[in-house]
Design an enzyme around this catalytic site. Structure first.
Site, PDB file in Angstrom:
ATOM      1  N   ALA A  86      49.206  65.915  62.812  1.00 47.24           N
ATOM      2  CA  ALA A  86      49.798  64.568  62.846  1.00 47.24           C
ATOM      3  C   ALA A  86      49.721  64.057  64.277  1.00 47.24           C
ATOM      4  O   ALA A  86      49.576  64.842  65.220  1.00 47.24           O
ATOM      5  CB  ALA A  86      51.246  64.607  62.379  1.00 47.24           C
ATOM      6  N   GLY A  98      46.411  59.231  61.132  1.00 45.72           N
ATOM      7  CA  GLY A  98      45.361  58.255  60.911  1.00 45.72           C
ATOM      8  C   GLY A  98      44.505  57.898  62.106  1.00 45.72           C
ATOM      9  O   GLY A  98      43.842  56.877  62.095  1.00 45.72           O
ATOM     10  N   GLU A 106      44.160  61.594  52.825  1.00 42.09           N
ATOM     11  CA  GLU A 106      45.215  62.401  53.450  1.00 42.09           C
ATOM     12  C   GLU A 106      46.556  62.156  52.753  1.00 42.09           C
ATOM     13  O   GLU A 106      47.282  63.098  52.432  1.00 42.09           O
ATOM     14  CB  GLU A 106      45.340  62.069  54.941  1.00 42.09           C
TER      15      GLU A 106
HETATM   16  C1  5RP Z   1      43.617  62.404  61.234  1.00 45.00           C
HETATM   17  C2  5RP Z   1      44.985  62.826  61.610  1.00 45.00           C
HETATM   18  C3  5RP Z   1      45.105  64.061  62.465  1.00 45.00           C
HETATM   19  O1  5RP Z   1      45.776  65.033  61.735  1.00 45.00           O
HETATM   20  C4  5RP Z   1      45.864  63.717  63.710  1.00 45.00           C
HETATM   21  O2  5RP Z   1      45.136  62.713  64.409  1.00 45.00           O
HETATM   22  C5  5RP Z   1      46.077  64.937  64.608  1.00 45.00           C
HETATM   23  O3  5RP Z   1      44.867  65.354  65.158  1.00 45.00           O
HETATM   24  P1  5RP Z   1      44.766  66.633  66.088  1.00 45.00           P
HETATM   25  O4  5RP Z   1      45.125  67.821  65.267  1.00 45.00           O
HETATM   26  O5  5RP Z   1      43.318  66.645  66.534  1.00 45.00           O
HETATM   27  O6  5RP Z   1      45.706  66.468  67.277  1.00 45.00           O
HETATM   28  O7  5RP Z   1      45.977  62.242  61.227  1.00 45.00           O
HETATM   29  O8  5RP Z   1      43.671  61.214  60.477  1.00 45.00           O
END
Ligand code: 5RP
Length: 225
Positions: A86, A98, A106
């Site tokens: 997230a 997102g 998702e």
């Molecule tokens: C994709 C998301 C990802 O889960 C969110 O951006 C977190 O990314 P990361 O694990 O690379 O920090 O919501 O739509």
């Protein structure tokens, strides 16, 4: 020499410990979800027997490359656990997601799963949703201007998300509005408000969907349920 795990890897490994034989496992998208997919694949080589369903083309490709069994979403009526990262997590476990381009899938997986495990490091913990990022709002290409006008009437500020010289387009062809709102509006109210705007395909507030948040900090994992 084995490298020490970073916080994202540590939460991902902890989440894999919660996966058991026979489960249908939803795979998220992003760097933390990738660590989860890698470790899940390693455990499957050791004998874990599960099926997976991916939230994005990129995660599906990774899972396939790692040898995981993938079921397509249209053939599933039930998912045991969905595991994803997230961008923000509030004290009430509301999420902002997102930054990728597969919000619809998702949220479908998060909503359909018996458990939704969210994997974050402590940089993702915020006081309020929208603190560090605008709210991503997917809109059908023909509706973006009318939706933007509705959102501006509600006090929103923002516009279409750029991508290089063009515009960001999601995996099923939506455009994305990145919007900020009055910080005094709580995430539940914002969620209800965005759900009520015609032309919005989906948005990045995940309200009351997470069943557990696994937080990696200082080489420890804490869990909030
Ligand atoms: C994709 C998301 C990802 O889960 C969110 O951006 C977190 O990314 P990361 O694990 O690379 O920090 O919501 O739509």
């Amino acid at each position: 020499m084995t490298q020490p795990l970073n916080d994202k890897q540590r939460v991902a490994h902890e989440a894999v410990n919660m996966i058991h034989d026979g489960m249908v496992v939803g795979l998220g998208t992003g760097s933390t979800a990738n660590y989860f997919i890698n470790e899940l694949a390693r455990r499957c080589v050791e004998g874990l027997k599960i099926k997976t369903v991916a939230s994005s083309i990129i995660s599906s490709n990774r899972a396939q490359h790692m040898g995981l069994e993938i079921v397509s979403m249209e053939h599933l009526s039930h998912i045991d656990v969905y595991v994803d990262g997230a961008d923000e997590v509030s004290p009430s476990m509301a999420l902002l997601k997102g930054r990728g381009s597969d919000l619809v899938r998702e949220k479908l997986l998060a909503n359909a799963s018996n458990q939704f495990l969210v994997l974050v490091d402590n940089s993702k913990l915020v006081e309020r949703i929208g603190q560090n990022y605008p709210i991503p709002i997917e809109v059908a290409p023909f509706s973006w201007e009318l939706v933007l006008a509705s959102l501006i009437k509600m006090g929103g500020k923002g516009g279409l998300r750029p991508n290089g010289d063009g515009l960001a387009v999601t995996s099923h062809g939506s455009l994305v509005l990145d919007m900020t709102f009055d910080p005094s509006i709580d995430s539940q109210s914002l969620n209800d408000m965005l759900n009520s705007v015609p032309g919005v395909v989906e948005h990045g507030i995940f309200e009351q969907l997470a069943t557990a948040i696994l937080i990696g900090e200082n080489e420890q994992v804490t869990q909030i349920t």
